[in-house]
Each structure stands twice: as structure tokens, then as C-alpha cells.
Design a protein around this motif. Structure first.
Motif, PDB file in Angstrom:
ATOM      1  N   GLU A  81      -4.517  13.109  -7.125  1.00  0.00           N
ATOM      2  CA  GLU A  81      -4.591  14.091  -8.216  1.00  0.00           C
ATOM      3  C   GLU A  81      -3.963  13.549  -9.487  1.00  0.00           C
ATOM      4  O   GLU A  81      -4.483  13.763 -10.593  1.00  0.00           O
ATOM      5  N   THR A  82      -2.851  12.851  -9.351  1.00  0.00           N
ATOM      6  CA  THR A  82      -2.167  12.322 -10.532  1.00  0.00           C
ATOM      7  C   THR A  82      -2.958  11.181 -11.164  1.00  0.00           C
ATOM      8  O   THR A  82      -3.074  11.103 -12.389  1.00  0.00           O
ATOM      9  N   LEU A  83      -3.499  10.284 -10.338  1.00  0.00           N
ATOM     10  CA  LEU A  83      -4.257   9.151 -10.870  1.00  0.00           C
ATOM     11  C   LEU A  83      -5.556   9.587 -11.541  1.00  0.00           C
ATOM     12  O   LEU A  83      -6.041   8.914 -12.460  1.00  0.00           O
ATOM     13  N   THR A  84      -6.135  10.679 -11.095  1.00  0.00           N
ATOM     14  CA  THR A  84      -7.434  11.120 -11.618  1.00  0.00           C
ATOM     15  C   THR A  84      -7.323  12.358 -12.493  1.00  0.00           C
ATOM     16  O   THR A  84      -8.299  13.083 -12.676  1.00  0.00           O
ATOM     17  N   ALA A  85      -6.142  12.620 -13.030  1.00  0.00           N
ATOM     18  CA  ALA A  85      -5.964  13.824 -13.852  1.00  0.00           C
ATOM     19  C   ALA A  85      -6.832  13.796 -15.098  1.00  0.00           C
ATOM     20  O   ALA A  85      -7.249  14.847 -15.595  1.00  0.00           O
ATOM     21  N   THR A  86      -7.121  12.603 -15.636  1.00  0.00           N
ATOM     22  CA  THR A  86      -7.901  12.495 -16.872  1.00  0.00           C
ATOM     23  C   THR A  86      -9.355  12.119 -16.633  1.00  0.00           C
ATOM     24  O   THR A  86     -10.095  11.908 -17.596  1.00  0.00           O
ATOM     25  N   THR A  87      -9.766  12.012 -15.374  1.00  0.00           N
ATOM     26  CA  THR A  87     -11.133  11.545 -15.079  1.00  0.00           C
ATOM     27  C   THR A  87     -11.897  12.501 -14.180  1.00  0.00           C
ATOM     28  O   THR A  87     -12.774  12.072 -13.431  1.00  0.00           O
TER      29      THR A  87
END
Length: 517
Positions: A81-87
């Protein structure tokens, strides 16, 4: 005190010059494309959501269960969730590739760090973070009224602070994080002469110490460095408390948990390098800090302890095996026979075990966390909306007093001469006759008479509810003009208050001040 600070400043200057050669051998060489990682990942990735190959959440967690390098099965979904928060919750292959490369760079970088001076690290002790050298930002230790710059090193067992000497560092001060259960680390504020002005420090406290050890991480804008160090230090302390609480005394099980914690910290370093513009929250990558905050986190840790007893640490894809093969020599496990694993976990074929119960508890905690987050957001929204509504209701309740205020203004400005004379005469008589007590009693009798009259006229039946109109008939431009006029009114009131204070002060000291505009 002044001499100590001068010595500290001189030591800091000599430190930068004397250890420049040492830090040149430590800095990792990054390929040119690494400098554009954050910009690429933050700004261009959202444009590739529908066009690039990507990894889903389930696949990411499944891969972590097979090879616990990119993530840990326990907190894999939170990491994703943190790694893909902007994608859009999609991890694209370019970002995944950068993430893996950053993990490799971080491991190589930490392997090149020099050991703390004057101490011998344990065989299974690994350096996790270092700051305070000439190539990194400063770390300052506060002792009373003096401050000493130095190098701070974090391992999976302790913190080591090396004060700056004339040419090199002094012997390291060891802060053991593995034995004392009553020790604590928390944020602190520092400043000149002990004034808590700068919230950029941590304080380590233990019953064995007469006073806490204060370490400051100077930073111009925020407290990101302090929060990062605080999270890492807490993670190491919580890990050792976990091992002690669930009595995981077997060296294989203990080292497996050490390896998983070390890898989680390395993943956090890699993510911070990727997301330099907006650093991620540390707890989403760390295991124990995360479940300390989550609901039912204690149940998850209990299931984690049970699952550790089933993990085959001798398997090539276990966390301890991966870490040992990548960064640590085989001598760490020289005293631990891998054959013991076969006796304790017969039939174990790898790191993937029956984790259905653990996954169920994690999913429940995750759903409850989302519900709590929604509830908190709703509460904050109600608070923000409630401020305006409460102010409007308060002003409506004060409407009777506001209606009588023009009458007082007319009396004070002699627009009602008869009323003004009556008020002045009554005030003089009460003051001269010393009838202050009688005047208060008369006022209370008048209030009781008004209450009796209101009851006789049954006003309570007429005013069953209070209607407040929150809608405004003004346009946007009129609202802006009204706000500007309100600011000007406040400005005029402040100027009048300044003049009044100057007049009172002039009367007090019998001297007139000159007023300049």
C-alpha cells in the motif's frame, strides 16, 4: 560551558577534515539513473498505470512468502500500500526493478560501514544505520549544558555513539537495547540553556542510568531524521522484547527473527531512497512497530511466534539464509547445527508454512484499521465543521446582549443625556455611600424579578428550539470584502489598544511617550 562548546565546534571542524578519507571509501557509487528515481516514480508513474506491466497485491505478498527479500509475509500488504500510494495500488515493473536495486545498494553500503571504535561486535550483530560522519548529517549528544557532535551507529543489538575527537573518534558509548525490559526511547526537545525549543531529539531512559541520554538530529525544516531514528530504535527494542516474551530461546528461531527485522529495515532504507520527495511512514515497513499500533496486534505477534517454530531456517529461501548468503559469512552459524532444524520441524520444505490462521488475523486487523481510520477522519471532519457551527450558535446565544450593546454605546457617547446622567449619578451615589454590596443585591433582585416575569409570560413555551441560520446571502466577492473589513477592524482595535497601554504607562511613570506612525 563556553569552553566546552568551543572545543565541540573545533572538534567538528577537525572531524570533517580528518575523516574525509575514511568516508570516501564508504560512499556507494550510484548509477546515473538513480538520481532520477524519486522524480520518475512520483511524477511519471501515474501516467503508466494502464500501459506498463505491474504487480498486484496478492502476487507481491505471495512472492514475499516464497522469498522474503522484497517484503515480509507479515506486513507485505501494508508495504505494498505504501509503495503504490501514488500509482493506483499497482506496482509497475520499472518501480519494482528500482526497488530491488535500492535494496542491493543499501546492503552493500551498510557492509562498508566502519565498526564503532573500541567495541567488538557480536558474530550476529549487523550495522543497520549510521549518521554523523563527514558525508552525512550531524548527530549531537547533549550532556547538561554542553553538546558533543559524533557518529551514531545502530545495530540489531545496540546503539553506539562515538564522540568526535581531535583527529578521530573517541571510544564508542554502547546503549544496549536487548536486555533491559524497562528501558524506553521517546522524542525530546532541546535548546540553549535547556530550553525545549527544537523538537528534533530522542532521549533514552533506563532505571540503570541516573539521567537520560539525549541525542539530537539537527534539521532545518522538519523532524524526519529524528522520527526515522526513533522508529528504528523502537523496532530493535520491540524485537528483543518479543523474543523474551514468547521465550524464543532457540538460536535458529531467534536469528530467523533477527534476519526478518534486519531485512525490514533494509527495505525501509530502499523505499526512502526511492521516495525522496515524500518519505514513507517507517511503521508500514517495520514489523513490531506496525503491530504495536494496530488493533489485535498482540494476536498477530502471538501467531508470528507460533509460525517461527515451524520455519526451516536452513532452507535456502528463509530470511536467515538469504541474509547470510548476501551479507554475512558462514561463521555466524558455526555454533548452530542446521541439522537441529530437521528434528524440530520435520517435513518443513521451506519458508512457506501453514499460515492461514496468521493471514486471517492480519486481514482482520487490517480491516479494523481501515474502519478506525475512517472513523477518525469522520471525527476530524466533524470537529472542523463543528468549530464553525459552535461559533455561529454562540453568537446567536449572545444576541440579547448584542441587542443591548447599542444602548450602552449611546449612553457612553451622550446620545441619551438623561440616561447618561442617571448612570453617572447612580455610580457616584453608590461609590460615595459605599453601597457596593447593596448595589449587587439590588442587581440580583432585578434578575429574579425578570425571571419571575418570564415565567408568568410563559416564554419557555414560546422558545422551545433555537434556530440558527448558517447560510449566507452574500456572494463570494462580498464575503472576501467582509473578511478584509474584519481584518482592518481587528487592526484598528490593536492600534487603539497600543495607544491605551501607552497612556496608562505614561500615567504610571508620569512621563509622556512620543507616538510615531
Amino acid at each position: 560551558m563556553g569552553g566546552g562548546r568551543k572545543d565541540a565546534i573545533a572538534c567538528n571542524i577537525i572531524e570533517c577534515v580528518g575523516k574525509e578519507k575514511e568516508d570516501k571509501t564508504v560512499v556507494a557509487k550510484l548509477p546515473p539513473e538513480q538520481d532520477d528515481v524519486s522524480l520518475f516514480y512520483t511524477d511519471l508513474m501515474p501516467l503508466l498505470v494502464d500501459n506498463e506491466r505491474n504487480i498486484g497485491e496478492d502476487a507481491f505478498v505471495w512472492l514475499g512468502s516464497l522469498v522474503p527479500l522484497v517484503t515480509d509475509v507479515v506486513n507485505g500488504r501494508f508495504t505494498f500500500e505504501t509503495l503504490t500510494a501514488t500509482t493506483g495500488n499497482r506496482l509497475h515493473f520499472p518501480a519494482y526493478d528500482k526497488y530491488i536495486k535500492e535494496i542491493d545498494i543499501c546492503i552493500k553500503h551498510l557492509l562498508k560501514r566502519a565498526k564503532p571504535k573500541g567495541v567488538e561486535l557480536a558474530d550476529d550483530e549487523f550495522i543497520l544505520h549510521v549518521e554523523g560522519t563527514a558525508s552525512t548529517q550531524r548527530v549531537v549528544r547533549h550532556i547538561g549544558g554542553t553538546c558533543w557532535p559524533g557518529k551514531l551507529t545502530l545495530t540489531n543489538y545496540a546503539l553506539y555513539f562515538e564522540a568526535s575527537g581531535v583527529i578521530t573518534y573517541e571510544d564508542a558509548l554502547k546503549i544496549d537495547l536487548s536486555k533491559d525490559k524497562e528501558q524506553s526511547v521517546k522524542p525530546a526537545s532541546t535548546g540553549p540553556w535547556g530550553a525545549p525549543l527544537f523538537d528534533k531529539a530522542i532521549v533514552y531512559e533506563s532505571p540503570k542510568l541516573s539521567e537520560g541520554i539525549v541525542l539530537e538530529f539537527p534539521e532545518i525544516t522538519s523532524s524526519t531524521r529524528r522520527d526515522h531514528w526513533l522508529a528504528l530504535t523502537k523496532e530493535i527494542m520491540l524485537m528483543h522484547r518479543f523474543l523474551s516474551k514468547f521465550k524464543l530461546e532457540c538460536p535458529i528461531q531467534a536469528w530467523e527473527m533477527h534476519a526478518r527485522t534486519i531485512l525490514s529495515i533494509i527495505r525501509l532504507h530502499a523505499a526512502r531512497e526511492m521516495l525522496r520527495i515524500s518519505p514513507p511512514e517507517p511503521t508500514r515497513f517495520l514489523i513490531f512497530s506496525l503491530f504495536e499500533e494496530l488493533p489485535k496486534g498482540d494476536y498477530i505477534l502471538q501467531e508470528l511466534a507460533e509460525s517461527l517454530k515451524k520455519v526451516n531456517s536452513g532452507h535456502p529461501c528463509s530470511a536467515s539464509s538469504i541474509l547470510r548468503n548476501m551479507i554475512i559469512s558462514e561463521s555466524i552459524h558455526s555454533s548452530v547445527e542446521v541439522t537441529e532444524v530437521g528434528k524440530e520441524s520435520a517435513g518443513a520444505s521451506g519458508p512457506v508454512e501453514d499460515t492461514s490462521l496468521l493471514e486471517c488475523v492480519i486481514n482482520q486487523a487490517r480491516e479494523e484499521e481501515k474502519e478506525i481510520a475512517i472513523a477518525k477522519a469522520s471525527t476530524e471532519g466533524l470537529k472542523e465543521e463543528g468549530i464553525t457551527e459552535s461559533t455561529t450558535i454562540f453568537m446567536e446565544l449572545l444576541k440579547p446582549i448584542r441587542n443591548t450593546w447599542p444602548w450602552f454605546e449611546e449612553v457612553l457617547t451622550w446620545e441619551r443625556p438623561a440616561a447618561t446622567l442617571i448612570v453617572i449619578g447612580a455610580a457616584l451615589i453608590v461609590t460615595y455611600k459605599e453601597w457596593v454590596g447593596k448595589a449587587i443585591a439590588a442587581f440580583l433582585v432585578w434578575v429574579v424579578a425578570k425571571m419571575i416575569r418570564a415565567r408568568q409570560e410563559r416564554i419557555d413555551e414560546e422558545c422551545k428550539e433555537l434556530v440558527v441560520y448558517t447560510a449566507s446571502e452574500q456572494t463570494t466577492v462580498e464575503n472576501i470584502v467582509s473578511a478584509q473589513q474584519g481584518v482592518q477592524t481587528v487592526h484598528e482595535m490593536v492600534k487603539k489598544a497600543n495607544v491605551s497601554v501607552l497612556k496608562l504607562w505614561s500615567i504610571f511613570i508620569s512621563k509622556a511617550h512620543k507616538w510615531f506612525r
